[in-house]
Design an enzyme around this catalytic site. Structure first.
Site, mmCIF file in Angstrom:
data_model
loop_
_atom_site.group_PDB
_atom_site.id
_atom_site.type_symbol
_atom_site.label_atom_id
_atom_site.label_comp_id
_atom_site.label_asym_id
_atom_site.label_seq_id
_atom_site.Cartn_x
_atom_site.Cartn_y
_atom_site.Cartn_z
ATOM 1 N N LYS A 39 6.799 3.947 -1.586
ATOM 2 C CA LYS A 39 6.935 4.414 -0.199
ATOM 3 C C LYS A 39 8.122 5.373 -0.084
ATOM 4 C CE LYS A 39 5.096 -0.045 1.436
ATOM 5 N NZ LYS A 39 5.336 -1.215 2.318
ATOM 6 N N TYR A 76 -3.373 1.621 6.444
ATOM 7 C CA TYR A 76 -2.985 0.293 6.937
ATOM 8 C C TYR A 76 -3.897 -0.201 8.066
ATOM 9 C CZ TYR A 76 1.434 -0.117 4.295
ATOM 10 O OH TYR A 76 2.388 -0.270 3.307
ATOM 11 N N PHE A 109 4.132 -4.269 14.476
ATOM 12 C CA PHE A 109 4.898 -3.302 13.686
ATOM 13 C C PHE A 109 4.050 -2.148 13.168
ATOM 14 C CE2 PHE A 109 3.647 -6.919 10.975
ATOM 15 C CZ PHE A 109 2.912 -6.261 9.994
ATOM 16 N N ARG A 120 1.001 -7.236 -8.049
ATOM 17 C CA ARG A 120 1.687 -7.783 -6.870
ATOM 18 C C ARG A 120 2.789 -8.766 -7.264
ATOM 19 N NH1 ARG A 120 -0.234 -6.927 -1.600
ATOM 20 N NH2 ARG A 120 0.132 -9.054 -0.941
ATOM 21 N N THR A 168 6.294 -9.848 0.208
ATOM 22 C CA THR A 168 6.386 -8.782 1.218
ATOM 23 C C THR A 168 7.802 -8.659 1.797
ATOM 24 O OG1 THR A 168 4.099 -9.276 1.807
ATOM 25 C CG2 THR A 168 5.367 -7.952 3.379
ATOM 26 N N ARG A 174 10.761 -5.704 -5.371
ATOM 27 C CA ARG A 174 11.369 -5.871 -4.038
ATOM 28 C C ARG A 174 12.589 -6.789 -4.108
ATOM 29 N NH1 ARG A 174 5.575 -6.632 -1.034
ATOM 30 N NH2 ARG A 174 5.138 -4.443 -0.534
ATOM 31 N N ASN A 211 10.462 -1.947 2.223
ATOM 32 C CA ASN A 211 10.269 -2.731 0.997
ATOM 33 C C ASN A 211 9.735 -1.912 -0.178
ATOM 34 O OD1 ASN A 211 7.656 -2.528 1.883
ATOM 35 N ND2 ASN A 211 7.279 -4.712 2.094
ATOM 36 N N HIS A 271 4.049 -0.394 -2.294
ATOM 37 C CA HIS A 271 2.796 -1.006 -1.853
ATOM 38 C C HIS A 271 1.913 -1.293 -3.053
ATOM 39 C CE1 HIS A 271 -1.145 -1.535 0.011
ATOM 40 N NE2 HIS A 271 -1.586 -0.693 -0.904
ATOM 41 N N GLU A 290 -8.696 1.738 -1.275
ATOM 42 C CA GLU A 290 -7.446 2.518 -1.259
ATOM 43 C C GLU A 290 -7.469 3.621 -2.321
ATOM 44 O OE1 GLU A 290 -4.810 -1.160 0.593
ATOM 45 O OE2 GLU A 290 -4.396 -0.513 -1.455
HETATM 46 P P1 ATP Z 1 1.910 -3.662 1.221
HETATM 47 O O1 ATP Z 1 0.548 -3.657 1.869
HETATM 48 O O2 ATP Z 1 2.829 -2.567 1.742
HETATM 49 O O3 ATP Z 1 1.832 -3.716 -0.263
HETATM 50 P P2 ATP Z 1 2.096 -6.472 1.568
HETATM 51 O O4 ATP Z 1 0.662 -6.481 1.135
HETATM 52 O O5 ATP Z 1 3.074 -7.266 0.762
HETATM 53 O O6 ATP Z 1 2.659 -5.009 1.624
HETATM 54 P P3 ATP Z 1 1.212 -6.571 4.314
HETATM 55 O O7 ATP Z 1 1.028 -7.819 5.079
HETATM 56 O O8 ATP Z 1 0.010 -5.839 3.831
HETATM 57 O O9 ATP Z 1 2.197 -6.905 3.078
HETATM 58 O O10 ATP Z 1 2.103 -5.610 5.204
HETATM 59 C C1 ATP Z 1 2.127 -4.226 4.959
HETATM 60 C C2 ATP Z 1 3.515 -3.706 5.192
HETATM 61 O O11 ATP Z 1 3.845 -3.868 6.552
HETATM 62 C C3 ATP Z 1 4.611 -4.433 4.429
HETATM 63 O O12 ATP Z 1 4.784 -3.955 3.119
HETATM 64 C C4 ATP Z 1 5.821 -4.163 5.277
HETATM 65 O O13 ATP Z 1 6.389 -2.887 4.952
HETATM 66 C C5 ATP Z 1 5.249 -4.090 6.664
HETATM 67 N N1 ATP Z 1 5.449 -5.356 7.368
HETATM 68 C C6 ATP Z 1 4.822 -6.535 7.130
HETATM 69 N N2 ATP Z 1 5.271 -7.491 7.957
HETATM 70 C C7 ATP Z 1 6.215 -6.890 8.735
HETATM 71 C C8 ATP Z 1 7.053 -7.326 9.782
HETATM 72 N N3 ATP Z 1 7.029 -8.592 10.218
HETATM 73 N N4 ATP Z 1 7.885 -6.425 10.360
HETATM 74 C C9 ATP Z 1 7.931 -5.155 9.934
HETATM 75 N N5 ATP Z 1 7.158 -4.654 8.949
HETATM 76 C C10 ATP Z 1 6.318 -5.522 8.351
HETATM 77 MG MG MG Z 2 -0.780 -5.253 2.017
#
Ligand code: ATP
Ligand code: MG
Length: 137
Positions: free
Chosen positions: A9, A49, A57, A85, A91, A102, A112, A115, A126
């Site tokens: 990111k 997303y 968010f 992962r 996350t 992370r 973080n 992705h 994706e």
């Molecule tokens: P990613 O999809 O980015 O790999 P992830 O699969 O670990 O992350 P997801 O639940 O898909 O987690 O959330 C996508 C992204 O949204 C997270 O990587 C984070 O940057 C953001 N995010 C998730 N939860 C929160 C939150 N509570 N507040 C702010 N941002 C959040």
């Molecule tokens: Mg995700």
């Protein structure tokens, strides 16, 4: 062979973590099959997303993903979706273990740095969203 979509990111690119992160996937033994630097539009970030569009968010997350260069990649190897992962970590960087990407380099969930696709279906979708078939080697 299994493939997953991994993106560094804008915060990870800006902080100079590209080589560190690419190196972790390479040293594990995964094969890089596509890579490009791209500044996604906000509309593109919303597509990426889309599963999170009801979350509070979502807007900030899409603004952030489109705020600068993202390093988009496809990695290939046995179990790469799930294990990728694991390399990335939880996350929320407050919960990700030391030794994960992370865990080692991030502090807050909104920044973080990386992705990774969360399953075979999302990996397929994706990869198709971010890359043309001819960009995969
Ligand atoms: P990613 O999809 O980015 O790999 P992830 O699969 O670990 O992350 P997801 O639940 O898909 O987690 O959330 C996508 C992204 O949204 C997270 O990587 C984070 O940057 C953001 N995010 C998730 N939860 C929160 C939150 N509570 N507040 C702010 N941002 C959040
Ligand atoms: Mg995700």
């Amino acid at each position: 062979m299994e493939r997953t979509f991994i993106a560094i990111k804008p915060d990870g690119v800006q902080r100079g973590l590209i080589s560190e992160i690419v190196s972790r996937f390479e040293r594990k033994g995964y094969k890089l099959v596509a890579i490009k630097l791209i500044v996604p539009s906000k509309e593109f970030a919303q597509k990426h997303y889309h599963d999170l569009k009801e979350r509070p968010f979502f807007n900030g997350l899409c603004d952030f993903l489109s705020s600068g260069p993202v390093l988009a990649m496809v990695w290939e190897g046995e179990g790469v979706i799930k294990y990728g992962r694991k390399l990335i970590g939880a996350t929320d960087p407050q919960k990700s273990e030391p030794g994960t990407i992370r865990g080692d380099f991030a502090v807050v969930v909104g920044r973080n740095i990386i992705h990774g696709s969360d399953g075979p279906e999302t990996a397929k979708d994706e990869i198709a969203l971010w890359f043309e078939p001819k960009e995969l080697v």
